[in-house]
Scaffold this motif. Structure first.
Motif, PDB file in Angstrom:
ATOM      1  N   ASP A  93       0.847  -1.197   0.000  1.00 45.39           N
ATOM      2  CA  ASP A  93       0.000   0.000   0.000  1.00 45.39           C
ATOM      3  C   ASP A  93       0.881   1.245   0.000  1.00 45.39           C
ATOM      4  N   GLY A  94       0.855   1.995  -1.079  1.00 48.14           N
ATOM      5  CA  GLY A  94       1.669   3.201  -1.195  1.00 48.14           C
ATOM      6  C   GLY A  94       3.077   2.887  -1.663  1.00 48.14           C
ATOM      7  N   ALA A  95       3.741   1.959  -0.971  1.00 44.82           N
ATOM      8  CA  ALA A  95       5.134   1.622  -1.287  1.00 44.82           C
ATOM      9  C   ALA A  95       5.269   1.186  -2.747  1.00 44.82           C
ATOM     10  N   ASP A 126       2.519  11.387   4.985  1.00 44.21           N
ATOM     11  CA  ASP A 126       1.306  11.099   5.770  1.00 44.21           C
ATOM     12  C   ASP A 126       0.039  10.987   4.924  1.00 44.21           C
ATOM     13  N   GLU A 127       0.001   9.967   4.078  1.00 43.85           N
ATOM     14  CA  GLU A 127      -1.231   9.712   3.327  1.00 43.85           C
ATOM     15  C   GLU A 127      -2.274   9.083   4.232  1.00 43.85           C
ATOM     16  N   GLU A 128      -1.814   8.214   5.148  1.00 46.16           N
ATOM     17  CA  GLU A 128      -2.750   7.375   5.900  1.00 46.16           C
ATOM     18  C   GLU A 128      -3.490   8.111   7.015  1.00 46.16           C
ATOM     19  N   LEU A 159       0.083   4.827  -9.258  1.00 43.49           N
ATOM     20  CA  LEU A 159      -0.103   3.378  -9.408  1.00 43.49           C
ATOM     21  C   LEU A 159      -0.271   2.807  -8.004  1.00 43.49           C
ATOM     22  N   HIS A 160      -1.264   1.933  -7.811  1.00 44.73           N
ATOM     23  CA  HIS A 160      -1.593   1.482  -6.454  1.00 44.73           C
ATOM     24  C   HIS A 160      -2.195   0.090  -6.518  1.00 44.73           C
ATOM     25  N   ILE A 161      -2.120  -0.640  -5.415  1.00 48.04           N
ATOM     26  CA  ILE A 161      -2.869  -1.897  -5.320  1.00 48.04           C
ATOM     27  C   ILE A 161      -4.348  -1.560  -5.113  1.00 48.04           C
ATOM     28  N   GLU A 162      -5.229  -2.452  -5.568  1.00 48.56           N
ATOM     29  CA  GLU A 162      -6.666  -2.154  -5.479  1.00 48.56           C
ATOM     30  C   GLU A 162      -7.144  -2.061  -4.035  1.00 48.56           C
ATOM     31  N   GLN A 163      -6.624  -2.910  -3.164  1.00 45.73           N
ATOM     32  CA  GLN A 163      -7.026  -2.980  -1.750  1.00 45.73           C
ATOM     33  C   GLN A 163      -8.425  -3.557  -1.571  1.00 45.73           C
ATOM     34  N   GLY A 164      -8.960  -4.199  -2.603  1.00 44.91           N
ATOM     35  CA  GLY A 164     -10.263  -4.844  -2.514  1.00 44.91           C
ATOM     36  C   GLY A 164     -10.246  -6.063  -3.415  1.00 44.91           C
ATOM     37  N   GLY A 327      -9.760   6.375  -0.104  1.00 43.99           N
ATOM     38  CA  GLY A 327      -9.192   7.668  -0.475  1.00 43.99           C
ATOM     39  C   GLY A 327      -7.737   7.523  -0.889  1.00 43.99           C
ATOM     40  N   HIS A 328      -7.256   8.443  -1.728  1.00 42.02           N
ATOM     41  CA  HIS A 328      -5.870   8.424  -2.187  1.00 42.02           C
ATOM     42  C   HIS A 328      -5.384   9.850  -2.419  1.00 42.02           C
ATOM     43  N   ASP A 329      -4.039  10.022  -2.430  1.00 43.45           N
ATOM     44  CA  ASP A 329      -3.465  11.323  -2.774  1.00 43.45           C
ATOM     45  C   ASP A 329      -3.950  11.783  -4.148  1.00 43.45           C
TER      46      ASP A 329
HETATM   47 ZN   LIG Z   1      -2.293   3.937  -0.217  1.00 49.05          ZN
END
Ligand SMILES: [Zn+2]
Length: 381
Positions: A93-95, A126-128, A159-164, A327-329
């Motif tokens: 996540d993020g990384a 601090d995105e989280e 670019l991000h993982i879906e997280q779902g 939510g995302h940046d």
């Molecule tokens: Zn994230």
């Protein structure tokens, strides 16, 4: 036309491993909450990696880490994500978005590709929003949007993982994100009459706790009746005064609703309130309501979305599309510059957990699509 450079899968995966080791947990997860020693160490590590690859790195006042080539153009496409995590978070996540951005810039720079100089990469601060003193997350991207540096940014891609679980269930390897759902929070409070829990006969009670519990139990079905794109949660429920031998004189909950359709958010809140008032009346109680917050639906820039879709299609990797329920940046950036977001699948839909996982092949493919998007953006400007 020269051949399109390819990202190095080995370097991408090694970099992900190296970053995951900073704040790494024995269970495979990561503790890198914004502002902790581990978070700061990861940001220093990132800056060192950039310098070791002949890139320039800069950390701004709030803590965003930026990187670009020594010959960078005046205006650049920004690509990146965040390296902070939730407590006991995952390694992707993020990384993933930050390391993929680093890999793309490194590869383009190595190849002397002109798109390298029109690119800037970032790890936002601090995105989280996991620290109690955080203003609620997206802190670094929000700060950038109020900074003169924003004038040098032509667009943003995350670019991000879906997280779902949706992409994995649909067999999709890539998705271009349509936008980010709106999020509404409502405080709903039932008011009855506190009284002795032993001596007050049932028919004489005005039990606000019972009223609120009945309303909460019905909320799920009401949400589903409004729209299958809407989800909601009651994650906070409080009885007042909250003693075993006092009938609750009042009770309140926080209702959170998410949907890509503003009208569904409004309709659902009205429906739940109407239903809660009816139940409260049966229990001899009244209802108070206050909207706590409203985050509007974000729709990402159409030309940017089309650009990414074209890149995917033209390279034989057709992308699906979906709304992000997290939510995302990118949602913050989207209010100021043309923004796109690309998802890769999350195995079993797990995120904000030590068990975050995406197959290596899909991580590499996502980074390659990011590289080709950067080139296509450069060619079109
Ligand atoms: Zn994230």
């Amino acid at each position: 036309m020269s051949a399109t450079p390819g990202v190095s899968a080995r370097r991408l995966l090694d970099d992900l491993d190296a970053l995951a080791a900073i704040g790494g947990r024995p269970d495979g997860g990561v503790d890198r909450v914004a502002g902790t020693a581990e978070d700061l160490r990861a940001r220093r590590w990132l800056a060192e990696q950039m310098r070791a690859r002949g890139l320039l790195s800069r950390t701004d006042d709030i803590g965003n880490v930026f990187g670009h080539t020594p010959n960078a153009a005046k205006r650049r496409l920004l690509v990146g994500s965040h390296t902070d995590t939730v407590p006991a978070g995952g390694r992707l996540d993020g990384a993933y978005g930050v390391i993929a951005a680093l890999e793309v810039l490194t590869t383009l720079h190595e190849h002397g590709h002109p798109a390298a100089d029109a690119l800037e990469i970032v790890s936002f601060w601090d995105e989280e929003g996991a620290q109690p003193q955080s203003p609620g997350g997206m802190t670094g991207s929000t700060a950038l949007c109020a900074d003169p540096h924003l004038a040098e940014i032509t667009g943003f891609v995350e670019l991000h993982i879906e997280q779902g679980p949706r992409m994995e269930l649909a067999g999709q390897e890539l998705c271009v994100v349509d936008g980010i759902v709106g999020v509404d929070r409502h405080l709903i409070r039932a008011v009855g009459e506190p009284n002795h829990a032993g001596t007050t006969p049932f028919p004489l009670r005005k039990d606000a706790g019972r009223a609120m519990a009945r309303a909460a139990a019905a909320a799920h079905d009401l949400m589903q009746s409004v729209s299958d794109t809407l989800v909601g949660n009651i994650g906070s429920f409080t009885l007042e005064p909250g003693a075993p031998n006092v009938i609750p004189g009042a009770a309140h909950l926080v209702l959170e609703l998410r949907s890509p359709h503003e009208d569904a958010l409004t309709r659902c809140a009205e429906l739940i309130l109407e239903h809660t008032r009816a139940i409260a009346a049966e229990e001899g109680c009244t209802v108070e309501h206050r909207m706590l917050s409203h985050k509007p639906v974000v729709a990402f820039d159409e030309s940017m979305r089309t650009l990414v879709e074209k890149v995917c299609r033209s390279t034989g990797r057709p992308a699906g599309s979906l709304y992000s329920y997290a939510g995302h940046d990118a949602g913050v950036m989207s209010a100021h510059v043309p923004t796109a977001m690309v998802f890769v699948p999350s195995t079993r839909g797990v995120s904000h957990s030590p068990h975050e996982h995406t197959p290596d092949r899909l991580l590499t493919q996502g980074a390659q699509v990011l590289l080709e998007t950067v080139i296509a953006h450069h060619d079109s400007h």
